[in-house]
Scaffold this motif. Structure first.
Motif, PDB file in Angstrom:
ATOM      1  N   GLY A 357       0.820  -1.204   0.000  1.00  0.00           N
ATOM      2  CA  GLY A 357       0.000   0.000   0.000  1.00  0.00           C
ATOM      3  C   GLY A 357       0.851   1.250   0.000  1.00  0.00           C
ATOM      4  O   GLY A 357       1.895   1.298   0.662  1.00  0.00           O
ATOM      5  N   VAL A 358       0.449   2.276  -0.748  1.00  0.00           N
ATOM      6  CA  VAL A 358       1.220   3.508  -0.814  1.00  0.00           C
ATOM      7  C   VAL A 358       0.285   4.702  -0.699  1.00  0.00           C
ATOM      8  O   VAL A 358      -0.770   4.749  -1.341  1.00  0.00           O
ATOM      9  N   ASP A 359       0.654   5.643   0.146  1.00  0.00           N
ATOM     10  CA  ASP A 359      -0.094   6.895   0.283  1.00  0.00           C
ATOM     11  C   ASP A 359       0.417   7.874  -0.776  1.00  0.00           C
ATOM     12  O   ASP A 359       1.524   8.403  -0.664  1.00  0.00           O
ATOM     13  N   SER A 360      -0.384   8.114  -1.801  1.00  0.00           N
ATOM     14  CA  SER A 360       0.052   8.937  -2.935  1.00  0.00           C
ATOM     15  C   SER A 360      -0.352  10.405  -2.787  1.00  0.00           C
ATOM     16  O   SER A 360      -0.300  11.155  -3.755  1.00  0.00           O
ATOM     17  N   SER A 361      -0.722  10.815  -1.578  1.00  0.00           N
ATOM     18  CA  SER A 361      -1.215  12.186  -1.397  1.00  0.00           C
ATOM     19  C   SER A 361      -0.134  13.229  -1.644  1.00  0.00           C
ATOM     20  O   SER A 361      -0.436  14.367  -1.992  1.00  0.00           O
ATOM     21  N   THR A 362       1.132  12.855  -1.469  1.00  0.00           N
ATOM     22  CA  THR A 362       2.211  13.816  -1.700  1.00  0.00           C
ATOM     23  C   THR A 362       2.960  13.551  -3.004  1.00  0.00           C
ATOM     24  O   THR A 362       3.975  14.183  -3.283  1.00  0.00           O
ATOM     25  N   THR A 363       2.465  12.606  -3.795  1.00  0.00           N
ATOM     26  CA  THR A 363       3.100  12.275  -5.078  1.00  0.00           C
ATOM     27  C   THR A 363       2.594  13.227  -6.161  1.00  0.00           C
ATOM     28  O   THR A 363       1.390  13.489  -6.253  1.00  0.00           O
ATOM     29  N   THR A 364       3.504  13.718  -6.975  1.00  0.00           N
ATOM     30  CA  THR A 364       3.140  14.710  -8.001  1.00  0.00           C
ATOM     31  C   THR A 364       3.861  14.409  -9.312  1.00  0.00           C
ATOM     32  O   THR A 364       4.872  13.691  -9.349  1.00  0.00           O
ATOM     33  N   PHE A 365       3.333  14.986 -10.396  1.00  0.00           N
ATOM     34  CA  PHE A 365       4.044  14.992 -11.673  1.00  0.00           C
ATOM     35  C   PHE A 365       5.073  16.119 -11.666  1.00  0.00           C
ATOM     36  O   PHE A 365       4.878  17.155 -11.026  1.00  0.00           O
ATOM     37  N   ASN A 366       6.153  15.912 -12.396  1.00  0.00           N
ATOM     38  CA  ASN A 366       7.187  16.937 -12.455  1.00  0.00           C
ATOM     39  C   ASN A 366       6.804  18.105 -13.348  1.00  0.00           C
ATOM     40  O   ASN A 366       7.282  19.221 -13.152  1.00  0.00           O
ATOM     41  N   LEU A 367       5.944  17.842 -14.337  1.00  0.00           N
ATOM     42  CA  LEU A 367       5.565  18.881 -15.288  1.00  0.00           C
ATOM     43  C   LEU A 367       4.065  19.148 -15.200  1.00  0.00           C
ATOM     44  O   LEU A 367       3.275  18.228 -14.953  1.00  0.00           O
ATOM     45  N   PRO A 368       3.646  20.399 -15.429  1.00  0.00           N
ATOM     46  CA  PRO A 368       2.212  20.723 -15.406  1.00  0.00           C
ATOM     47  C   PRO A 368       1.585  20.544 -16.793  1.00  0.00           C
ATOM     48  O   PRO A 368       2.263  20.257 -17.789  1.00  0.00           O
ATOM     49  N   ASN A 369       0.265  20.716 -16.840  1.00  0.00           N
ATOM     50  CA  ASN A 369      -0.492  20.776 -18.103  1.00  0.00           C
ATOM     51  C   ASN A 369      -0.286  19.544 -18.972  1.00  0.00           C
ATOM     52  O   ASN A 369      -0.075  19.620 -20.187  1.00  0.00           O
ATOM     53  N   LEU A 370      -0.365  18.362 -18.352  1.00  0.00           N
ATOM     54  CA  LEU A 370      -0.254  17.120 -19.103  1.00  0.00           C
ATOM     55  C   LEU A 370      -1.634  16.666 -19.555  1.00  0.00           C
ATOM     56  O   LEU A 370      -2.667  17.122 -19.043  1.00  0.00           O
ATOM     57  N   ASN A 371      -1.668  15.760 -20.529  1.00  0.00           N
ATOM     58  CA  ASN A 371      -2.929  15.196 -20.999  1.00  0.00           C
ATOM     59  C   ASN A 371      -3.667  14.561 -19.824  1.00  0.00           C
ATOM     60  O   ASN A 371      -3.116  13.696 -19.123  1.00  0.00           O
ATOM     61  N   ALA A 372      -4.893  14.991 -19.588  1.00  0.00           N
ATOM     62  CA  ALA A 372      -5.624  14.591 -18.381  1.00  0.00           C
ATOM     63  C   ALA A 372      -5.868  13.086 -18.333  1.00  0.00           C
ATOM     64  O   ALA A 372      -5.673  12.452 -17.290  1.00  0.00           O
ATOM     65  N   ASN A 373      -6.312  12.492 -19.468  1.00  0.00           N
ATOM     66  CA  ASN A 373      -6.633  11.064 -19.465  1.00  0.00           C
ATOM     67  C   ASN A 373      -5.386  10.216 -19.223  1.00  0.00           C
ATOM     68  O   ASN A 373      -5.402   9.274 -18.428  1.00  0.00           O
ATOM     69  N   ILE A 374      -4.306  10.577 -19.914  1.00  0.00           N
ATOM     70  CA  ILE A 374      -3.085   9.787 -19.757  1.00  0.00           C
ATOM     71  C   ILE A 374      -2.508   9.973 -18.359  1.00  0.00           C
ATOM     72  O   ILE A 374      -2.087   9.005 -17.713  1.00  0.00           O
ATOM     73  N   SER A 375      -2.495  11.202 -17.857  1.00  0.00           N
ATOM     74  CA  SER A 375      -1.918  11.449 -16.535  1.00  0.00           C
ATOM     75  C   SER A 375      -2.724  10.747 -15.438  1.00  0.00           C
ATOM     76  O   SER A 375      -2.144  10.226 -14.474  1.00  0.00           O
ATOM     77  N   ASN A 376      -4.050  10.704 -15.566  1.00  0.00           N
ATOM     78  CA  ASN A 376      -4.857   9.981 -14.580  1.00  0.00           C
ATOM     79  C   ASN A 376      -4.534   8.496 -14.586  1.00  0.00           C
ATOM     80  O   ASN A 376      -4.456   7.852 -13.531  1.00  0.00           O
ATOM     81  N   TYR A 377      -4.360   7.944 -15.798  1.00  0.00           N
ATOM     82  CA  TYR A 377      -4.020   6.521 -15.887  1.00  0.00           C
ATOM     83  C   TYR A 377      -2.640   6.260 -15.291  1.00  0.00           C
ATOM     84  O   TYR A 377      -2.455   5.327 -14.506  1.00  0.00           O
ATOM     85  N   VAL A 378      -1.680   7.115 -15.663  1.00  0.00           N
ATOM     86  CA  VAL A 378      -0.311   6.925 -15.177  1.00  0.00           C
ATOM     87  C   VAL A 378      -0.262   7.042 -13.657  1.00  0.00           C
ATOM     88  O   VAL A 378       0.407   6.251 -12.983  1.00  0.00           O
ATOM     89  N   PHE A 379      -0.973   8.009 -13.090  1.00  0.00           N
ATOM     90  CA  PHE A 379      -0.964   8.188 -11.639  1.00  0.00           C
ATOM     91  C   PHE A 379      -1.503   6.945 -10.935  1.00  0.00           C
ATOM     92  O   PHE A 379      -1.029   6.575  -9.861  1.00  0.00           O
ATOM     93  N   GLY A 380      -2.455   6.282 -11.568  1.00  0.00           N
ATOM     94  CA  GLY A 380      -3.033   5.081 -10.969  1.00  0.00           C
ATOM     95  C   GLY A 380      -2.150   3.857 -11.060  1.00  0.00           C
ATOM     96  O   GLY A 380      -2.434   2.837 -10.417  1.00  0.00           O
ATOM     97  N   THR A 381      -1.067   3.934 -11.849  1.00  0.00           N
ATOM     98  CA  THR A 381      -0.173   2.776 -11.975  1.00  0.00           C
ATOM     99  C   THR A 381       0.913   2.747 -10.907  1.00  0.00           C
ATOM    100  O   THR A 381       1.704   1.808 -10.866  1.00  0.00           O
ATOM    101  N   LEU A 382       0.979   3.775 -10.066  1.00  0.00           N
ATOM    102  CA  LEU A 382       1.988   3.793  -9.009  1.00  0.00           C
ATOM    103  C   LEU A 382       1.789   2.596  -8.084  1.00  0.00           C
ATOM    104  O   LEU A 382       0.692   2.374  -7.567  1.00  0.00           O
ATOM    105  N   ALA A 383       2.834   1.816  -7.895  1.00  0.00           N
ATOM    106  CA  ALA A 383       2.742   0.609  -7.072  1.00  0.00           C
ATOM    107  C   ALA A 383       4.064   0.385  -6.354  1.00  0.00           C
ATOM    108  O   ALA A 383       5.124   0.856  -6.798  1.00  0.00           O
ATOM    109  N   VAL A 384       3.989  -0.332  -5.246  1.00  0.00           N
ATOM    110  CA  VAL A 384       5.189  -0.631  -4.445  1.00  0.00           C
ATOM    111  C   VAL A 384       5.133  -2.075  -3.972  1.00  0.00           C
ATOM    112  O   VAL A 384       4.060  -2.693  -3.904  1.00  0.00           O
TER     113      VAL A 384
END
Length: 618
Positions: A357-384
């Motif tokens: 389990g990982v608390d992603s509340s402080t996890t961020t992308f390095n760059l702003p204004n990314l494609n919303a659909n792709i960034s949402n999918y990518v953010f959901g792939t974070l795993a440990v």
């Protein structure tokens, strides 16, 4: 009239001896006043009561004396006090450690004719991110260092693999990084300070306190933890960038941080007073009238001394040359927010694969204004996950462990005294400031005579991303010099130099016993030599004893005789080897290959290619 002299016995300590001395005293000096010493007489009642009080007082006197010695103290609170007096910090819990593999997916992008990961979608997982256990919800870990997937270096490599394809075109890549995590929870508590007070203290009361993470006041000033309040210099690290230091930024990939010393006035010291109480103490200086940053000059040295005569006989210390007794400033009219860590214990030694389990509340992308659909999918792939079991979790120090560790600390006192002290200290430097893979220290020689000057030559080697030896960068040497400066003896001068890797290859010939498969026996011999020449087992200036290799190969199952073992020096930076050539034949004496006079280390650079063997006929 002068008082008559009495013969008083001071050696009696127990009830019976004190009782007998009182009876003898009465018979000697008051023979006519009282002479009824029967057990039931009133006089004996008073004498036995006095003997009783004397016995109890002797017991407490003995106990108090005993409790002042580390070897004999039995009360836990006294052991804590004695431990701090001699520089040992007792532990109330042991935090488990685990290696955490962190994963994320990123989309592919076409660069030229190749599909590569699109690092615009790289995530940054902040330090102190919480990793939770699947089996025990009460157990959690935090990663110690920030994880930035957009950065890859020899010290912090990013593993890349294809995760998803469409036809023959990669759609998503899988990125993997590893971090160290400890079993801890971050807790916070605020303390308000009003009027100025010297040496104020606050207390944290809870179980399994690991230590203080940080303290910040209402004005966002950081307070630094020190071993004692008189210590004004602390280690500070900054990113190794061109902006911070253009001279060393070329080594950013191998040495991401620069280590420096910083003089601080906002500082605090911590000490456990019991297993469940951590006391935090601040200094005595007034923040409105501080003298912490004054530079010494003839006009201000010793201004806190009461008399001019005292200046002639006083020993001055750079930690407090004014003799004003401030020892850092004390907080006033502010609120301090204390973040501290709790956890650990045997139960934190979780099995492999449990930390998912990982608390992603402080996890961020390095760059702003990314494609919303792709960034949402990518953010959901974070795993440990933790590929191996956590270990190191244990209960706090027992009374006997505090006693023994304190006795050990008395002789060390965190000072580098012997040559081995310096070598171990050098290799303990955190890897974020550069990795010291091997170290060797000696006093310089002149005409084969050891110099009497207190200059020490410390020879070091670093490692690249393949764990191969390489010479240390100037940045690493600078950090190491700073790291050693606070623990060296005042008369020692340390010169950090390069050691030299000598790359070798090995060719051996063996005779194989009948009924054994030649290739399998040769492979077993190669694996044995790989283990023998493992980099972890070799030290600078260690010779190669060829007889040991003959014996080692003779013990391999299926080997009848070892006919020959040859060594060849491998050089050439273009081929991936060290640039330093070495005459192995000239350095061989009585079947022992000695390293050069300049400290060096033998290394099999590419074990899979540089160790070869063949079977020859009898």
């Amino acid at each position: 009239m002068a008082a008559p002299k009495r013969d008083i016995k001071y050696l009696d300590r127990d009830f019976s001896n004190i009782r007998e001395s009182l009876i003898e005293f009465s018979k000697t000096y008051f023979p006519n006043t009282y002479n009824d010493f029967s057990p039931a007489s009133p006089g004996m009642m008073f004498m036995e009561q006095a003997a009783y009080v004397g016995d109890v007082m002797s017991f407490y006197l003995d106990n108090q004396l005993q409790e002042t010695f580390t070897q004999f103290a039995r009360q836990t609170n006294n052991l804590y006090e004695l431990a701090y007096m001699f520089g040992y910090k007792p532990k109330t819990t042991g935090a488990a450690q685990a290696t955490i593999d962190i994963f994320q997916q990123v989309p592919s992008k076409l660069v030229g004719n190749d599909y590569v990961p699109d690092y615009d979608f790289a995530l940054t997982v902040e330090s102190n991110t919480v990793i939770s256990s699947a089996l025990n919800q009460d157990t959690s870990f935090i990663i110690e260092d920030k994880c930035d997937f957009s950065v890859s270096s020899s010290l912090d490599p990013t593993e890349v693999s294809i995760y998803q394809i469409s036809g023959e075109i990669p759609q998503y890549f899988l990125l993997k990084k590893s971090r160290t995590a400890i079993s801890a929870k971050v807790r916070s508590k605020s303390f308000s300070f009003t009027e100025f007070e010297q040496f104020p203290t606050i207390n944290l009361n809870t179980d399994k306190i690991i230590g203080v993470l940080d303290i910040v006041d209402s004005n966002n000033n950081t307070w630094y933890e020190v071993d004692y309040l008189g210590q004004e210099m602390v280690y500070d690290s900054i990113k190794n960038t061109n902006v911070n230091d253009p001279n060393y930024s070329v080594d950013e990939s191998n040495t991401p941080f620069l280590l420096q010393l910083k003089k601080v006035q906002r500082r605090f010291a911590t000490r456990f007073t019991s297993e469940t109480n951590l006391q935090i103490q601040f200094g005595a200086g007034n923040p409105n009238d501080t003298d912490e940053l004054i530079t010494p000059n003839p006009n201000n040295i010793g201004i806190g001394l009461p008399f001019e005569q005292n200046k002639l006989t006083t020993a001055y210390s750079p930690t407090n040359f004014l003799f004003t007794g401030t020892y850092g400033i004390a907080p006033s009219n502010t609120t301090l927010t204390v973040r501290y860590l709790t956890g650990g214990g045997v139960e934190s030694n979780v099995p492999a694969g449990d930390l998912t389990g990982v608390d992603s509340s402080t996890t961020t992308f390095n760059l702003p204004n990314l494609n919303a659909n792709i960034s949402n999918y990518v953010f959901g792939t974070l795993a440990v996950t933790n590929p191996s079991a956590a270990d190191g979790g244990q209960a706090g120090d027992t009374d006997e462990e505090i006693r023994q560790n304190t006795l050990m600390q008395i002789s060390a006192q965190q000072r580098s005294v012997t040559l081995d002290d310096y070598m171990v200290r050098a290799m303990s430097m955190p890897s974020r400031y550069g990795t010291v893979a091997k170290a060797y220290i000696e006093k310089p020689t002149l005409n084969n005579q050891v110099s009497t000057i207190s200059t020490l030559c410390l020879y070091v080697l670093s490692q690249n991303s393949l764990n191969q030896f390489q010479q240390a960068t100037n940045t690493l040497k600078k950090n190491l010099r700073t790291y050693l400066s606070q623990n060296r003896m005042i008369g020692d001068s340390i010169e950090i130099k390069d050691a030299y890797p000598i790359n070798i290859s090995i060719d051996f010939e063996i005779i194989v016993l009948p009924n054994f498969i030649n290739s399998q026996v040769v492979l077993s011999c190669i694996n044995s030599l790989k283990e023998y020449f493992s980099r972890d087992k070799w030290q600078i200036n260690q010779p190669i004893i060829t007889n040991d290799l003959f014996v080692r190969l003779d013990q391999i199952e299926g080997v009848q005789t070892v006919k020959d073992i040859k060594f060849l020096n491998k050089t050439g930076a273009s081929l991936g080897y060290s640039q330093y050539a070495y005459d192995l034949e000239g350095a061989t004496l009585n079947k022992v290959i000695y390293p050069s006079l300049d400290p060096s280390i033998f290394e099999v650079r590419f074990p899979n290619n540089d160790i070869k063997g063949r079977v020859v006929p009898l």
